[in-house]
Design a protein around this motif. Structure first.
Motif, PDB file in Angstrom:
ATOM      1  N   ILE A  70      11.407  56.863  35.152  1.00 42.06           N
ATOM      2  CA  ILE A  70      11.259  56.473  33.727  1.00 42.06           C
ATOM      3  C   ILE A  70      12.360  55.468  33.357  1.00 42.06           C
ATOM      4  O   ILE A  70      12.115  54.483  32.659  1.00 42.06           O
ATOM      5  CB  ILE A  70      11.312  57.722  32.828  1.00 42.06           C
ATOM      6  CG1 ILE A  70      10.039  58.510  33.085  1.00 42.06           C
ATOM      7  CG2 ILE A  70      11.481  57.343  31.358  1.00 42.06           C
ATOM      8  CD1 ILE A  70       9.613  59.445  32.046  1.00 42.06           C
ATOM      9  N   ALA A  71      13.569  55.721  33.893  1.00 39.54           N
ATOM     10  CA  ALA A  71      14.680  54.797  33.600  1.00 39.54           C
ATOM     11  C   ALA A  71      14.390  53.413  34.157  1.00 39.54           C
ATOM     12  O   ALA A  71      14.682  52.396  33.526  1.00 39.54           O
ATOM     13  CB  ALA A  71      15.966  55.340  34.208  1.00 39.54           C
ATOM     14  N   ILE A  72      13.762  53.376  35.357  1.00 41.52           N
ATOM     15  CA  ILE A  72      13.448  52.071  35.963  1.00 41.52           C
ATOM     16  C   ILE A  72      12.367  51.368  35.133  1.00 41.52           C
ATOM     17  O   ILE A  72      12.471  50.180  34.839  1.00 41.52           O
ATOM     18  CB  ILE A  72      13.012  52.245  37.437  1.00 41.52           C
ATOM     19  CG1 ILE A  72      14.171  52.826  38.246  1.00 41.52           C
ATOM     20  CG2 ILE A  72      12.569  50.916  38.038  1.00 41.52           C
ATOM     21  CD1 ILE A  72      13.786  53.313  39.626  1.00 41.52           C
ATOM     22  N   ALA A  73      11.359  52.142  34.714  1.00 45.42           N
ATOM     23  CA  ALA A  73      10.300  51.556  33.877  1.00 45.42           C
ATOM     24  C   ALA A  73      10.911  51.006  32.588  1.00 45.42           C
ATOM     25  O   ALA A  73      10.558  49.916  32.130  1.00 45.42           O
ATOM     26  CB  ALA A  73       9.252  52.608  33.561  1.00 45.42           C
ATOM     27  N   ARG A  74      11.853  51.769  32.026  1.00 47.53           N
ATOM     28  CA  ARG A  74      12.537  51.356  30.800  1.00 47.53           C
ATOM     29  C   ARG A  74      13.250  50.018  31.051  1.00 47.53           C
ATOM     30  O   ARG A  74      13.163  49.088  30.253  1.00 47.53           O
ATOM     31  CB  ARG A  74      13.560  52.439  30.448  1.00 47.53           C
ATOM     32  CG  ARG A  74      14.149  52.339  29.077  1.00 47.53           C
ATOM     33  CD  ARG A  74      15.323  53.303  28.975  1.00 47.53           C
ATOM     34  NE  ARG A  74      14.977  54.638  28.522  1.00 47.53           N
ATOM     35  CZ  ARG A  74      15.837  55.656  28.501  1.00 47.53           C
ATOM     36  NH1 ARG A  74      17.064  55.506  28.958  1.00 47.53           N
ATOM     37  NH2 ARG A  74      15.469  56.838  28.085  1.00 47.53           N
ATOM     38  N   ALA A  75      13.934  49.930  32.210  1.00 48.14           N
ATOM     39  CA  ALA A  75      14.682  48.704  32.530  1.00 48.14           C
ATOM     40  C   ALA A  75      13.730  47.533  32.776  1.00 48.14           C
ATOM     41  O   ALA A  75      14.006  46.407  32.370  1.00 48.14           O
ATOM     42  CB  ALA A  75      15.569  48.945  33.745  1.00 48.14           C
TER      43      ALA A  75
END
Ligand code: ADP
Length: 745
Positions: free
Chosen positions: A629-634
């Protein structure tokens, strides 16, 4: 820490920056010595006489060495040339080590720190620890604090004026009522005058009208007060919250989350009610006190004097009470603060508590903190309950005196005092009651004032805190390309203890760089500086040739994406968490980003897909899922610079492999800086920056550095050894748990 413990005999502290006593010299001979440091040299005194003096730069480095039973401070030039400057018993080790650090910092960075902040700073007035405050909230100037507090009423001046006006009018009407009462008694009731029933009815009607007007004034006052109170409270909370987010990481890290929460909610709420209830009342009470006094003295100054006899005594008590109560309530606040810090700490670390099985120890800690708070509050109440009845009794004496002498005057037995009618006595007694109401209120004031002044100091401390990482007036919004450069950067979280020392390196746009080094070498600190969470102590960090102190923080951070080891998920849906940095993203964009991050597949399997709520800290998701999710956010954030700080460190190899694909997509065409514990994950980086104890040790590709056989080579070798050992251990364990079958006879 006090580094001015004692000056040599016949000398003054003012001559030195630091002056520490030492008690050993030469071959462990007992002496009465002092080591004194000025801006240019170190002076060694024995019995008040200078024994040795060294220019500060006589040695490259100063250090403390612990021997058997004693320690010594030495100056060193390289490994061979070392000189003992003085020796001391081990109890002075920490203070001398501190002085060494400060001198070393001066020698490397050219900055001479005049104070040490290793020890918790204490209030110079009351001596209690400052607990992260710059000024002691218990000793801060009350007048200054309250004038600032009342200044916050400015935007609501019209409504506040309405509230005050209504209360003043109500007080005036209250003063008129006893006068009408007196006419009623003296002209109609006592003479039993029934012939002028119209006058009687008019007076009764006037009393009724006053009652109605008073009710209306009360309603208008409540409405205006509530408006002021609610808006003022909201403003205060909002301002404290805004300022908290605006503070630099260094000041935030000195405060606990519990303390900040307290300031935003509890303290702001206390001030809200204090300002509207007590602030308004203070004006009205003083006004009514003066009006009633004037009327009483103009009616009968002798009786009025009797009524005011207790006032000076009450004022003395109020003054004394203020000091005592302030001290007792100070303790209550301290214990309540300690209690909430502990509670916050325990709730935040609940996993650690459970996994370590330390519930009982924590329960005991909480019990002790809670008991201390309760006991201090009980003591404060006991003191208050002792003082209050005494002061109240004194006021009652005044009432009694007026009634006694007034009745004698009514009966005509007090010639010198004159006479009174029954109506006049009733009117006077009503006014005495009106005089004592504000006085009684005044006696409650110390408690409220003490409480509010501490809350106000805490709130204003945040509101007025100097933000050390600020946008300069000439800062620019830069369209970042991605070239980063460190130019002779020195940085330390404590100014005298540099974490990064003279670091210079270039990070070219669009390439991937790995930062490696032992734990504590300063890798995350470099990242903190790129994100400008802290400002460098010396040197500069530039992006596309512009010093980052000249780039607006908003523009900088909107173009830098970060994936950390632990991803914090906000309370809300998966969708809200992915769109956190770009709230206006369309659903299609979110799905696309999630697909690239390899998150789409697991998100669609969640009970409500993208609308699934993720709890506090995303407890419902696994570490790997949170990272995706953090990567998608980034990805959605679409930054020019990507920072991966141990992004896959807490994941197993299979999850890491899956996430790596997402990360590779994320990093395409962007400047990427990665920190990874597993060095193998960085082997395909375009270049590696190797840090060793805060200094730049080497840079180059994996192959170049392996050939160089320096720090990086040693790190890789050490890691390979550990990996091999780990691989062998499970084999041995499985061999032990599955012993070979016994040979058949
Ligand atoms: P690395 O990432 O290489 O493991 P860090 O950059 O996190 O190391 O830390 C470098 C040094 O700075 C360590 O000695 C650490 O204790 C110290 N340090 C890190 N953060 C802080 C902080 N907020 N306050 C004080 N010291 C800190």
């Amino acid at each position: 820490m006090n580094l001015l413990l004692s000056a040599p005999k016949g000398h003054d502290f003012a001559e030195y920056l630091f002056a520490l006593p030492f008690n050993l010299y030469g071959k462990a001979k007992k002496v009465d010595g002092n080591l004194c440091v000025t801006e240019s040299e170190i002076l060694v005194y024995i019995d008040g006489e200078i024994k040795d003096r060294y220019p500060l730069d006589a040695y490259e480095e100063y250090a403390c060495e612990q021997l058997v039973g004693c320690s010594m401070m030495v100056g060193r030039n390289g490994d061979r040339d070392a000189k003992c400057i003085c020796a001391f018993t081990n109890d002075s080790f920490v203070a001398f080590a501190e002085v060494c650090k400060i001198i070393n910092h001066y020698l490397t960075a050219g900055i001479l720190v005049h104070e040490s902040d290793i020890d918790e700073p204490k209030c110079p007035k009351c001596g209690l620890p400052l607990d992260g405050y710059t000024e002691c909230p218990y000793c801060a100037s009350k007048i200054k604090t309250f004038s600032k507090l009342f200044g916050r009423l400015k935007p609501y001046a019209p409504q506040f004026a309405v509230a005050v006006g209504c209360t003043v009018l109500a007080e005036i009407l209250n003063v008129v009522s006893p006068y009408i009462n007196r006419i009623l008694i003296d002209d109609y009731v006592r003479p039993q005058n029934t012939s002028h029933w119209l006058g009687f009815a008019a007076l009764c009607g006037a009393m009724f009208v006053i009652l109605i007007i008073n009710t209306f004034l009360d309603w208008a006052n409540m409405k205006a007060s509530r408006y002021v109170s609610l808006n003022l409270g909201q403003d205060l909370r909002q301002d404290v919250f805004n300022k908290t987010l605006d503070l630099s990481m260094s000041s935030i890290s000195k405060k606990t989350a519990g303390d900040l929460i307290n300031r935003v909610s509890n303290d702001a709420n206390k001030l809200q009610s204090f300002l509207t209830d007590y602030g308004k009342d203070a004006i009205v009470r003083v006004f009514s006190l003066l009006v009633v006094l004037v009327i009483m003295f103009s009616m009968n100054y002798k009786l009025a004097l009797l009524a005011v006899v207790p006032i000076p005594f009450v004022l003395i008590i109020v003054k004394k009470v203020y000091n005592t109560i302030h001290m007792y309530y100070g303790r209550v606040w301290r214990f309540s603060n300690a209690h909430s810090k502990l509670l916050h700490d325990a709730l935040n670390g609940i996993r650690v508590i459970k996994t370590c099985g330390t519930e009982e120890a924590e329960i005991e800690k909480y019990r002790v903190a809670s008991e201390k708070w309760a006991k201090s509050a009980t003591k404060a109440e006991i003191v208050w309950n002792l003082i209050w009845p005494v002061a109240d009794f004194m006021l009652t004496i005044g009432n009694y005196l007026v009634l006694y002498f007034g009745s004698l005057m009514l009966l005509g037995r007090l010639g010198a005092f004159g006479t009174l009618t029954l109506g006049e006595l009733t009117q006077f007694v009503s006014y005495v009651g009106m005089l004592y109401t504000p006085l009684r209120w005044l006696m409650q004031l110390p408690r409220q004032l003490a409480d509010a002044s501490v809350s106000a100091s805490k709130v204003f401390e945040i509101l007025e805190e100097h933000t050390d990482v600020r946008d300069d007036a000439d800062c620019v919004d830069l369209d970042i390309k991605g070239d980063i450069e460190f130019n002779n950067v020195y940085f330390g979280y404590n100014i005298y203890n540099p974490v990064l020392k003279d670091v210079s390196c270039k990070i070219e746009k669009g390439k991937m760089y790995g930062i490696v080094g032992h734990s504590g070498a300063g890798k995350s600190t470099m990242i903190n500086l790129i994100l400008r969470l802290y400002d460098v102590t010396q040197g500069s960090v530039t992006i596309d040739g512009v010093d980052i102190r000249k780039i607006s923080q908003k523009s900088l951070r909107s173009q830098v994406g970060v994936v950390l080891q632990e991803t914090y998920l906000f309370e809300g849906t998966v969708l809200e968490n992915i769109t956190y940095a770009k709230p206006d993203a369309t659903f299609e964009e979110v799905v696309e980003a999630a697909k690239i991050a390899h998150a789409h597949e697991f998100v669609t399997k969640l009970p409500d897909g993208y609308n699934t709520r993720v709890g506090n800290k995303g407890h419902t998701l696994s570490g790997g899922e949170r990272q995706r999710i953090a990567i998608a956010r980034a990805i959605l954030h679409d930054p020019k610079i990507i920072i991966l700080d141990e992004a896959t460190a807490s994941l197993d190899t299979e999850t890491e492999r899956q996430i790596q694909e997402g990360l590779n997509e994320l990093c395409k065409g962007r400047t990427t800086i990665a920190i990874a514990h597993r060095l193998s994950t960085l082997s395909n980086a375009d270049s590696l920056i190797v840090l060793d104890k805060g200094r730049l040790a080497e840079t180059g590709t994996h192959d170049q550095l392996m050939r160089q056989k320096g720090v990086y080579y040693a790190l890789v070798m050490a890691q390979r050894k550990t990996t091999k050992m780990k691989a062998v251990q499970p084999q041995q364990q499985s061999a032990a748990s599955h012993p070979a079958p016994a040979p058949a006879n």
